[in-house]
Design an enzyme around this catalytic site. Structure first.
Site, mmCIF file in Angstrom:
data_model
loop_
_atom_site.group_PDB
_atom_site.id
_atom_site.type_symbol
_atom_site.label_atom_id
_atom_site.label_comp_id
_atom_site.label_asym_id
_atom_site.label_seq_id
_atom_site.Cartn_x
_atom_site.Cartn_y
_atom_site.Cartn_z
ATOM 1 N N GLY A 354 -1.529 -23.135 1.222
ATOM 2 C CA GLY A 354 0.046 -23.060 1.050
ATOM 3 C C GLY A 354 0.314 -21.837 0.535
ATOM 4 O O GLY A 354 -0.380 -20.659 0.790
ATOM 5 N N GLY A 356 3.722 -19.632 -1.193
ATOM 6 C CA GLY A 356 4.630 -19.585 -2.223
ATOM 7 C C GLY A 356 5.409 -18.275 -2.471
ATOM 8 O O GLY A 356 4.918 -17.195 -1.814
ATOM 9 N N GLY A 359 2.158 -15.789 -3.768
ATOM 10 C CA GLY A 359 1.135 -15.407 -2.898
ATOM 11 C C GLY A 359 0.510 -16.696 -2.123
ATOM 12 O O GLY A 359 1.407 -17.789 -2.102
ATOM 13 N N THR A 360 -0.408 -16.533 -1.135
ATOM 14 C CA THR A 360 -0.857 -17.359 -0.337
ATOM 15 C C THR A 360 -1.988 -17.924 -0.872
ATOM 16 O O THR A 360 -3.024 -17.232 -1.467
ATOM 17 C CB THR A 360 -1.091 -16.933 0.942
ATOM 18 O OG1 THR A 360 -0.033 -16.219 1.513
ATOM 19 C CG2 THR A 360 -1.561 -17.849 2.201
ATOM 20 N N ASP A 471 7.320 -23.603 -15.561
ATOM 21 C CA ASP A 471 7.399 -23.954 -14.169
ATOM 22 C C ASP A 471 6.922 -25.368 -13.862
ATOM 23 O O ASP A 471 6.089 -25.576 -12.813
ATOM 24 C CB ASP A 471 6.756 -22.904 -13.171
ATOM 25 C CG ASP A 471 7.428 -23.184 -11.783
ATOM 26 O OD1 ASP A 471 8.601 -23.424 -11.716
ATOM 27 O OD2 ASP A 471 6.881 -22.456 -10.908
#
Length: 675
Positions: A354, A356, A359-360, A471
């Site tokens: 993923g 975002g 970061g990756t 979140d």
């Protein structure tokens, strides 16, 4: 100068050089780097606004305010002092009302609908050889001009300004259906087919009550195809094109294929920076040391304090730092960069799980055989370092079966900031509800109810540990192969002081899930997580994403749609049809009860929302009423309930009730003593 003063001067000057010189060099280097390395092309592609419309950036560009290399040829937008930006497609002009760069789509309206009191589009929308395509969520609206007769069995939308005594012009939906009803279109001189955004039966009913001009102003959603800008943007670059090939424009003038992470400044710029920073640093340090010495000598002369004999400033070794880090993190292992580089095959793009905002995430395998997820935070950003430290400090002290486990991290002095988690193989809840893994048969209502309860259980544990997640969303709810929940991503989490009702902080989170009370008042409470969880509950019920710009403008946010549907007793219109809501009475009662609970969680006033313990208790009651997947003695522990808990019925609906009381139940405020 007397001897004591002389020696004090020497000591002060040395100390000044040791501290001030380094700090000064650092700041002047930063300033010099920014001054000398900002590239004209990078600056030229700064996002621009046009009237009241959306921000214009890659792959679009404003031809009078930005350079063509900031986007692609077919994405040229005109501003022309109009209220909204205008895009030309196959010779027709379309006003752009909204743009979603995430979903690569925008809402377009034929400009005639706003410029002409009697709009009469004369051309079909032609997308051949363009990067655009019409969203599947649409219906075709046909304008028929100069017809000798009109259909009698279907509704028509008169275009009076284009009609006379002998010929009529009108609009209709589903021209092919009208033809089957016996109407001959041979009596009409011209037809123009116009797509109109509509993704539900309620949308279609709403359109039938409009005039043809209002229908044209509804517009339609177009998707585009272009290289993703996410990685370039997250690395500090701006996207553009060179001979129709994607490029990432970096602040230092470098042109990268995907991101600016690994770029550098050329050697000429480095020399200039070094020289300027050196001279500036020496000058600033000399001035600082002079004033520092003057202040210290004045204090020395007015006091009788003796100079300490031994003052040392020994730098700690790297090994010492590692030992202290492991000690601080209470058993969380500190990995070397080389270990994690090897585990991910040098951060192979094919192993990406993923990508975002922070970061990756890469799949990796450690030498001991464990599969892990390695989050590589984007570098050279103070917020990323804070996010890294925040997530490590929080996860290091948390242990719960429904929270993702942190195996370790890299040192903060590592080349990249890396977090190492247990690998959860079954993707996210969002993937299974409305993403690439969506499969109705694999996610029946009983499983969804289990996921809701386990997520609430994880949040209850966090709140009891004085932590607000901040979140909560379906993308941060991971699922293992048995669909057990693992709540993840604590980068935005906030330690919450128990002696206070709220903390004041700037709103952070994900659109669609953000607590409106927090957004307006800047007051973060545990009820902010409850609001976000209410959105997740509605996702579980509807299988719809929290935000979808292809929906009607009043239903783009799932939370607002849910409030309206429940208040108008139209919950059935948004329930996932695969759950058996219409055919299974037990499912219908259970879904209605969860919707009622979500309604309570989504209240704008935080005092009208339950706390997460009450949410979990209600979900457990609903599961026990026929939807528990395990034995009764294996249900989630919510504590011992008192017999007089029925008093909560004035506020929270028990299992089996319908949602007819929703508008009234929120009039009683929840007991927030548990906050």
């Amino acid at each position: 100068m007397d001897p004591p003063t002389f020696f004090f001067f020497l000591f002060t000057y040395k100390r000044c050089l040791h501290e001030r010189f380094i700090v000064s060099i650092f700041y002047f280097t930063l300033l010099s780097t920014r001054t000398l390395s900002l590239d004209p092309k990078f600056e030229a592609c700064e996002p621009k606004s046009c009237g009241n419309g959306p921000i214009i950036t890659y792959p679009f560009y404003l031809y009078d305010k930005q350079e063509p290399f900031c986007g692609y040829p077919n994405f040229e937008i005109a501003c022309n002092d109009s209220e909204f930006p205008v895009l030309s497609i196959s010779g027709e002009e379309y006003i752009i009302r909204t743009i979603s760069y995430t979903s690569q789509s925008f809402l377009a309206v034929n400009s005639l609908a706003y410029q002409d009191p009697c709009p009469r589009p004369l051309h079909n929308l032609t997308l051949h050889r363009t990067p655009f395509s019409v969203s599947p969520s649409h219906v075709n609206f046909t304008l028929a001009y100069d017809c000798v007769e009109k259909p009698e069995k279907v509704a028509t939308f008169p275009v009076d300004c284009a009609s006379n005594n002998t010929h009529r012009s009108f609009g209709i939906f589903r021209r092919e259906y009208v033809a089957q009803e016996g109407f001959s279109f041979g009596s009409c001189q011209k037809f123009v087919d116009i797509p109109v955004a509509a993704d539900s039966e309620s949308d279609a009913n709403r359109l039938m009550k409009m005039s043809y001009v209002e229908i044209l102003k509804t517009g339609f959603v177009l998707n585009w195809t272009a290289h993703s800008c996410l990685r370039c943007k997250n690395s500090g670059g701006r996207c553009g094109s060179d001979k129709q090939e994607f490029i990432c424009l970096c602040p230092n003038g470098q042109k990268a294929h995907s991101s600016c992470k690994n770029g550098g400044i050329n050697w000429k710029v480095k020399i200039c920076i070094g020289v300027v920073a050196g001279f500036a640093g020496i000058s600033a340090t000399s001035a600082a040391c002079y004033f520092y010495y003057r202040r210290k000598i004045r204090r020395y002369r007015t006091s009788s304090v003796l100079l300490p004999k031994n003052i040392t400033s020994e730098p700690s070794s790297k090994n010492s730092d590692m030992e202290k880090a492991e000690e601080l993190l209470a058993g969380v292992r500190v990995f070397t960069y080389e270990e994690l580089e090897e585990a991910t095959n040098n951060f192979d793009p094919s192993k990406e799980l993923g990508d975002g905002g922070f970061g990756t995430v890469y799949y990796g395998q450690l030498k001991d055989g464990r599969s892990v997820a390695v989050k590589r935070l984007y570098e050279n950003n103070y917020k990323r370092v804070e996010q890294f430290r925040n997530e490590v400090e929080i996860l290091a002290r948390l242990r719960h079966p429904n929270l993702v486990t942190l195996f370790g991290c890299s040192s903060k002095h590592s080349r990249d900031l890396l977090l190492v988690y247990e690998f959860i193989p079954n993707g996210t809840l969002a993937d299974h509800l409305h993403g690439p893994r969506a499969n109705p048969s694999a996610l029946p209502w009983s499983t969804r109810l289990k996921i809701a309860a386990e997520t609430a259980n994880a949040l209850k544990y966090l709140h009891a540990s004085e932590i607000i997640h901040r979140d909560v969303k379906s993308n941060n709810i991971l699922l293992d192969r048995n669909f057990n929940v693992k709540v993840a991503d604590f980068g935005l989490s906030r330690l919450f002081p128990m002696d206070r009702t709220h903390v004041s902080t700037s709103p952070q989170g994900t659109p669609g899930y953000l607590d409106p009370d927090y957004h307006q008042c800047y007051q973060l409470t545990s009820k902010s997580d409850v609001f976000s969880f209410g959105v997740v509950l509605m996702e579980l019920i509807s299988s719809m994403p929290a935000v979808d710009i292809t929906r009607h403008r009043h239903e783009i946010n799932l939370s607002k749609m849910a409030i309206v549907k429940i208040q108008s007793h139209s919950l059935h219109e948004m329930v996932d049809s695969t759950l058996g809501f219409e055919t299974d009475a037990k499912v219908r009662d259970s879904v209605s009860s969860v919707a009622e609970l979500a309604f309570q969680c989504l209240q704008s006033d935080k005092d009208l929302r339950p706390d997460i313990s009450q949410v979990l208790e209600t979900l457990t009651r609903i599961r026990n009423d026929g939807f528990d997947l395990e034995r009764a003695d294996e249900i989630i522990d919510v504590g011992v309930a008192n017999d007089d808990d029925d008093d909560d019925g004035a506020v929270m609906m028990k299992s089996g009730q319908l949602v007819t009381s929703s508008p009234n139940t929120v009039m009683v405020k929840w007991d927030s003593s548990k906050e």
